[in-house]
Design a protein around this motif. Structure first.
Motif, PDB file in Angstrom:
ATOM      1  N   PHE A 175       0.851  -1.181   0.000  1.00 24.59           N
ATOM      2  CA  PHE A 175       0.000   0.000   0.000  1.00 24.59           C
ATOM      3  C   PHE A 175       0.886   1.229   0.000  1.00 24.59           C
ATOM      4  CE2 PHE A 175       1.139   0.130   4.380  1.00 24.59           C
ATOM      5  CZ  PHE A 175       1.110  -1.195   4.773  1.00 24.59           C
ATOM      6  N   PRO A 176       0.351   2.344  -0.475  1.00 26.66           N
ATOM      7  CA  PRO A 176       1.191   3.539  -0.589  1.00 26.66           C
ATOM      8  C   PRO A 176       1.429   4.208   0.753  1.00 26.66           C
ATOM      9  CG  PRO A 176      -1.042   4.019  -1.311  1.00 26.66           C
ATOM     10  CD  PRO A 176      -0.989   2.545  -1.008  1.00 26.66           C
ATOM     11  N   ASN A 177       2.650   4.636   0.982  1.00 21.05           N
ATOM     12  CA  ASN A 177       2.937   5.461   2.159  1.00 21.05           C
ATOM     13  C   ASN A 177       2.322   6.841   1.972  1.00 21.05           C
ATOM     14  OD1 ASN A 177       4.387   3.486   3.475  1.00 21.05           O
ATOM     15  ND2 ASN A 177       6.325   4.127   2.594  1.00 21.05           N
ATOM     16  N   ASP A 178       2.241   7.251   0.729  1.00 24.13           N
ATOM     17  CA  ASP A 178       1.662   8.551   0.390  1.00 24.13           C
ATOM     18  C   ASP A 178       0.749   8.336  -0.810  1.00 24.13           C
ATOM     19  OD1 ASP A 178       1.049  11.152  -0.275  1.00 24.13           O
ATOM     20  OD2 ASP A 178       3.115  11.775  -0.640  1.00 24.13           O
ATOM     21  N   ARG A 179      -0.531   8.607  -0.659  1.00 26.90           N
ATOM     22  CA  ARG A 179      -1.480   8.355  -1.755  1.00 26.90           C
ATOM     23  C   ARG A 179      -1.166   9.165  -2.999  1.00 26.90           C
ATOM     24  NH1 ARG A 179      -7.569   8.683  -0.606  1.00 26.90           N
ATOM     25  NH2 ARG A 179      -7.489   8.382  -2.831  1.00 26.90           N
ATOM     26  N   GLN A 180      -0.519  10.295  -2.841  1.00 27.36           N
ATOM     27  CA  GLN A 180      -0.228  11.151  -3.991  1.00 27.36           C
ATOM     28  C   GLN A 180       0.905  10.609  -4.854  1.00 27.36           C
ATOM     29  OE1 GLN A 180      -2.297  13.639  -4.725  1.00 27.36           O
ATOM     30  NE2 GLN A 180      -3.409  12.987  -2.915  1.00 27.36           N
ATOM     31  N   THR A 181       1.837   9.875  -4.256  1.00 24.57           N
ATOM     32  CA  THR A 181       2.993   9.402  -5.019  1.00 24.57           C
ATOM     33  C   THR A 181       3.135   7.887  -5.015  1.00 24.57           C
ATOM     34  OG1 THR A 181       4.418   9.606  -3.070  1.00 24.57           O
ATOM     35  CG2 THR A 181       4.298  11.510  -4.565  1.00 24.57           C
ATOM     36  N   GLY A 182       2.374   7.190  -4.168  1.00 24.64           N
ATOM     37  CA  GLY A 182       2.536   5.752  -4.018  1.00 24.64           C
ATOM     38  C   GLY A 182       1.540   4.946  -4.838  1.00 24.64           C
ATOM     39  N   ALA A 183       1.605   3.615  -4.643  1.00 26.17           N
ATOM     40  CA  ALA A 183       0.744   2.705  -5.400  1.00 26.17           C
ATOM     41  C   ALA A 183       0.310   1.541  -4.523  1.00 26.17           C
ATOM     42  CB  ALA A 183       1.485   2.186  -6.624  1.00 26.17           C
ATOM     43  N   TYR A 184      -0.844   0.974  -4.864  1.00 21.95           N
ATOM     44  CA  TYR A 184      -1.334  -0.258  -4.259  1.00 21.95           C
ATOM     45  C   TYR A 184      -0.886  -1.410  -5.142  1.00 21.95           C
ATOM     46  CZ  TYR A 184      -4.715   2.683  -1.762  1.00 21.95           C
ATOM     47  OH  TYR A 184      -5.309   3.628  -0.970  1.00 21.95           O
ATOM     48  N   LEU A 185      -0.543  -2.535  -4.526  1.00 21.43           N
ATOM     49  CA  LEU A 185      -0.269  -3.757  -5.273  1.00 21.43           C
ATOM     50  C   LEU A 185      -1.355  -4.742  -4.878  1.00 21.43           C
ATOM     51  CD1 LEU A 185       1.609  -5.282  -7.214  1.00 21.43           C
ATOM     52  CD2 LEU A 185       2.824  -6.123  -5.209  1.00 21.43           C
ATOM     53  N   ILE A 186      -2.190  -5.097  -5.835  1.00 25.06           N
ATOM     54  CA  ILE A 186      -3.345  -5.954  -5.584  1.00 25.06           C
ATOM     55  C   ILE A 186      -3.100  -7.314  -6.226  1.00 25.06           C
ATOM     56  CG2 ILE A 186      -5.847  -6.211  -5.855  1.00 25.06           C
ATOM     57  CD1 ILE A 186      -5.014  -3.793  -4.178  1.00 25.06           C
ATOM     58  N   SER A 187      -3.123  -8.378  -5.391  1.00 21.74           N
ATOM     59  CA  SER A 187      -2.957  -9.733  -5.926  1.00 21.74           C
ATOM     60  C   SER A 187      -4.319 -10.425  -5.967  1.00 21.74           C
ATOM     61  CB  SER A 187      -1.976 -10.535  -5.064  1.00 21.74           C
ATOM     62  OG  SER A 187      -2.478 -10.680  -3.759  1.00 21.74           O
ATOM     63  N   SER A 188      -4.401 -11.542  -6.697  1.00 17.73           N
ATOM     64  CA  SER A 188      -5.656 -12.271  -6.929  1.00 17.73           C
ATOM     65  C   SER A 188      -6.745 -11.321  -7.404  1.00 17.73           C
ATOM     66  CB  SER A 188      -6.117 -12.997  -5.659  1.00 17.73           C
ATOM     67  OG  SER A 188      -5.133 -13.870  -5.208  1.00 17.73           O
ATOM     68  N   PRO A 189      -6.465 -10.539  -8.461  1.00 16.17           N
ATOM     69  CA  PRO A 189      -7.423  -9.505  -8.869  1.00 16.17           C
ATOM     70  C   PRO A 189      -8.658 -10.078  -9.567  1.00 16.17           C
ATOM     71  CG  PRO A 189      -5.594  -9.581 -10.405  1.00 16.17           C
ATOM     72  CD  PRO A 189      -5.281 -10.563  -9.314  1.00 16.17           C
ATOM     73  N   HIS A 190      -9.798  -9.489  -9.225  1.00 12.85           N
ATOM     74  CA  HIS A 190     -11.075  -9.782  -9.871  1.00 12.85           C
ATOM     75  C   HIS A 190     -11.754  -8.441 -10.153  1.00 12.85           C
ATOM     76  CE1 HIS A 190     -10.273 -13.591  -7.879  1.00 12.85           C
ATOM     77  NE2 HIS A 190     -11.286 -14.152  -8.512  1.00 12.85           N
ATOM     78  N   TRP A 191     -12.118  -8.189 -11.405  1.00 10.92           N
ATOM     79  CA  TRP A 191     -12.883  -6.993 -11.731  1.00 10.92           C
ATOM     80  C   TRP A 191     -14.331  -7.265 -11.365  1.00 10.92           C
ATOM     81  CZ3 TRP A 191     -10.721  -2.514 -12.646  1.00 10.92           C
ATOM     82  CH2 TRP A 191      -9.412  -2.478 -13.120  1.00 10.92           C
ATOM     83  N   ILE A 192     -14.996  -6.284 -10.820  1.00 14.19           N
ATOM     84  CA  ILE A 192     -16.406  -6.440 -10.452  1.00 14.19           C
ATOM     85  C   ILE A 192     -17.253  -5.662 -11.459  1.00 14.19           C
ATOM     86  CG2 ILE A 192     -18.155  -6.045  -8.680  1.00 14.19           C
ATOM     87  CD1 ILE A 192     -15.909  -6.296  -6.618  1.00 14.19           C
ATOM     88  N   GLU A 193     -18.094  -6.409 -12.186  1.00 15.61           N
ATOM     89  CA  GLU A 193     -19.005  -5.807 -13.154  1.00 15.61           C
ATOM     90  C   GLU A 193     -20.401  -6.321 -12.879  1.00 15.61           C
ATOM     91  OE1 GLU A 193     -17.604  -6.486 -17.130  1.00 15.61           O
ATOM     92  OE2 GLU A 193     -15.596  -5.755 -16.661  1.00 15.61           O
TER      93      GLU A 193
END
Length: 194
Positions: free
Chosen positions: A149-167
């Motif tokens: 997870f980002p330390n700073d939302r403005q410059t950081g990023a989330y790394l999401i594993s086992s991704p599922h798009w919800i539609e």
């Protein structure tokens, strides 16, 4: 100029363990870096603590020396012991901070309600085992697990594993994708699932 350096260098050598400890601490701790003045104060306090440990170690070595001698305690012994204590101090402080140990104890004693890291990081660490739904700013949603997870939302990023798009309330697995890296600025909110 030579007179000034002759006076300044011994002072800097004496203060170096505290600065080294704070450098190690800020390398490994997941916290925002304070202002320079606060860093200097922390380094000065840490230097005093390290000097106490070094003096105690020297005294202990003299006591042990009555039974078995490793050699003579000299200025080099003091310097190396200071460096070792500085590195260990920085690592221990980073460990305590990253694992919320000191603040956890303080919360149990009702001394504070704060965590050692920012609110978002503390919440993510507490909820790390839970699946999440990432709500994007554009309305899309993704389900998965937060690996980073980002330390700073403005410059950081989330790394999401086992991704599922919800539609349409249906989770569609991304079978060919191990993880997604999502910019913190693209995320509106994070929903933690049971």
């Amino acid at each position: 100029m030579e007179g000034l350096s002759a006076e300044v260098i011994p002072v800097l050598q004496q203060l170096m363990p505290g600065f080294l400890a704070m450098i190690v601490f800020y390398w490994f701790a997941e916290i925002p870096k304070p202002a320079y003045f606060e860093k200097i104060l922390q380094a000065l306090i840490t230097t005093a603590v390290i000097q106490v440990f070094v003096a105690g170690t020297e005294r202990l070595c003299y006591l042990i020396g009555d039974f078995y001698s490793f050699g003579q305690w000299d200025e080099a012994s003091t310097s190396w012991t200071s460096i070792v204590f500085a590195i260990v101090t920085g690592l221990v402080l980073a460990y305590l901070c990253n694992n919320d140990i000191a603040f956890s104890l303080a919360r149990k004693l009702s001394l504070t309600t704060r965590a050692s890291q920012g609110d978002a990081i503390h919440i993510y660490k507490q909820m790390a085992a839970h699946a999440v739904i990432i709500h994007f700013n554009d309305g899309r949603r993704m389900m998965g697990y937060i690996d980073a997870f980002p330390n700073d939302r403005q410059t950081g990023a989330y790394l999401i594993s086992s991704p599922h798009w919800i539609e349409d309330e249906v989770a569609i697995p991304s079978t060919q994708t191990h993880s997604y890296m999502i910019l913190g600025t693209d995320v509106q909110r994070v929903e933690f699932l049971n």
